[in-house]
Design an enzyme around this catalytic site. Structure first.
Site: not given
Length: 546
Positions: A297, A366, A420
């Site tokens: 990430e 995301k 995540c």
């Protein structure tokens, strides 16, 4: 033997009465401690048998409640202990930049558990309204608390961390039951099988029968044995791999305090490149034979698509036929070089795919953002009192486009990208009709230090692989990077605080398991079954009374 069993039951009956008689701080302490001990059931300790001792206490506290208000207070105290010890690691994130955020630590480690405990408080209150005698009340307990755990995973973006169903996913044969019921369905089952034996034995009173004690034990042993046997059978299938794919996963373990400091930007980028160009033994190989390179990430602590020098270097070091998959920050729309970024420009936490010429092939933004980590709720109000998000930059991140689409990556089956904690959400990661062939999860658990947090995050991601029947490729800046097959087996891992790379083929996906097809209708099925059993047992009990 009969006397020994009778004394055991008498002791449990006496213990139940003592717990039910507690008041004041003693009642609060028992509820809080019993809830806190539940945390031992989860990764990395996996002492799930502790729930055989702790969850009966919750049932007995509701037994002792004369009304829903009293039950609600017991539920909140138990839940506060449960979430406090399951989530204490959140405080570590506030120590990364302690000079800015340490003052918020006491609020974070208490207010988050206190808020989540409201779900258990409400569950206890509702359960009390439908409370009945005998083992039927454990079915009521399981149904109601499972519903509120599902709500915890969905209300206000949701946060389904360590739902009780995870206690029925270790060891690996038990994890296979997630392919049938998912984490939420297993939660309902766990909330029955763990409290049922002691509750049933205590209900036998001071003169139990051996048959009664055997029946009580069977309430847990039989369903767990069935789940274990199913898992053992499922794991007997041979391992298969996708032809022509060899992946390299990079874990640089950059200290979080250095991650976003300008003076370390080039060093961090160069470190990713250097690790990428050597095999797991550290021998330079220039990515020979590697088809896909995976970075974690926000691997590059800048906006790579706006940094031509970085793209040029990547185009030089990535050999022909190799694809880079990396977490990255990006702006939308991309600003014109040399101009100021418009206030209307959105900042996104993304996964980008670059070919061997450094060209953007595919992108995922995301869609599940971390409150206070990536954005501040009620920003206009809270920023005025000095509250800001923990991650780099003042402005909040923006959400990507929903529903989540599959990524097209050269040489790979359709890929589902997860950034995540997006991997936490049972039944929500696949949001379209098309089925993925691989899950790619990039993360950075360096925020949470040497705590239980990174281990639990990784473990819950593994369960997603089993639920969907799809392999998981996980790249962490720090945390646990891994290749996980669709049975949840971690074929290769890099542990917490380890720098290095993993070279691995890609396991093949399975045919969609039951949970991947039915989703949380499997939870509904378990709830209907349990509610029906509660009704039948309640009616039987009322008919047997004079």
């Amino acid at each position: 033997m009969r006397n020994a069993e009778g004394e055991k039951s008498a002791t449990l009956a006496a213990l139940r009465l003592r717990i039910m008689a507690l008041t004041g701080w003693r009642r609060a302490a028992v509820a809080f401690i019993a809830g806190g001990l539940c945390a031992l059931a989860y990764a990395p300790i996996f002492a799930s048998p502790v729930l055989f001792l702790t969850l009966p206490v919750f049932v007995w506290l509701i037994d002792a409640s004369p009304n829903w208000r009293r039950a609600a207070s017991a539920g909140w105290l138990f839940g506060f202990g449960y979430f406090f010890f399951n989530l204490f690691w959140v405080g570590e994130a506030f120590l990364v930049e302690a000079e800015k955020f340490a003052w918020l630590l006491p609020f974070a480690v208490t207010l988050l558990p206190a808020g989540l405990a409201l779900f258990w408080s409400a569950a206890a209150a509702v359960a009390r309204l439908f409370w009945i005698e005998g083992i039927a009340r454990v079915f009521v307990f399981a149904v109601v608390l499972a519903v509120f755990e599902w709500l915890r995973g969905h209300v206000l973006t949701g946060f389904p961390w360590n739902v009780p169903g995870y206690a029925l996913t270790y060891p690996l044969p038990l994890m296979q039951s997630a392919a049938l019921f998912g984490a939420y369905g297993l939660t309902a089952i766990a909330l029955f099988v763990f409290p049922a034996p002691l509750v049933a034995i205590a209900d036998e009173g001071r003169r139990p029968s051996i048959a009664g004690i055997a029946r009580a034990i069977a309430l847990a042993v039989v369903p767990i044995a069935i789940l274990f046997a199913y898992g053992a059978w499922r794991l007997s299938a041979p391992e298969t791999f996708v032809s022509g794919v060899k992946m390299r996963i990079v874990q640089p373990s950059v200290p979080q305090r250095e991650k976003w400091r300008a003076e370390f930007q080039r060093k961090i980028f160069d470190d990713h490149v250097a690790l990428s160009l050597a095999d797991p033994q550290g021998k330079a190989d220039s990515l020979s034979g590697i088809t896909h390179l995976v970075w974690p990430e926000a691997a590059m602590p800048f906006f790579p698509l706006e940094t031509p020098e970085a793209i040029d270097i990547l185009a030089t070091v990535i050999p022909p036929g190799t694809t880079l998959i990396t977490g990255a920050l990006r702006h939308d729309p991309k600003p014109t070089p040399g101009t100021l970024i418009s206030p209307a420009t959105r900042t996104l936490n993304s996964i980008i795919v670059l070919n061997d010429r450094g060209e953007l092939v595919s992108v995922y933004d995301k869609i599940k953002l971390v409150p206070f980590g990536e954005y501040v709720p009620f920003d206009a109000l809270l920023s005025g009192i000095g509250i800001q998000k923990l991650t780099h930059g003042r402005s909040s991140f923006a959400e990507g486009v929903s529903p989540r689409q599959l990524l097209t990556i050269p040489g790979l089956p359709p890929a589902l990208a997860l950034v995540c904690y997006e991997a936490l959400f049972p039944g929500e990661i696949v949001q379209g009709v098309a089925r993925p062939g691989v899950l790619i999860n990039v993360t950075n658990d360096g925020w949470f230090g040497n705590t239980t947090g990174p281990y639990q995050h990784f473990y819950q991601s593994r369960v997603r692989a089993v639920e969907e029947g799809v392999p998981l490729i996980r790249a962490a800046n720090n945390g646990i990077s891994a290749v996980v097959d669709p049975y949840g087996r971690a074929l290769q891992t890099l542990g917490l605080n380890v720098r290095g790379v993993i070279d691995s083929p890609l396991p093949e996906a399975l045919a969609a398991p039951l949970y991947a097809k039915a989703g949380d209708w499997m939870l509904v099925l378990v709830l209907v079954l349990f509610a029906s059993l509660a009704g039948v047992l309640s009616k039987k009990g009322s008919l047997s009374r004079p």
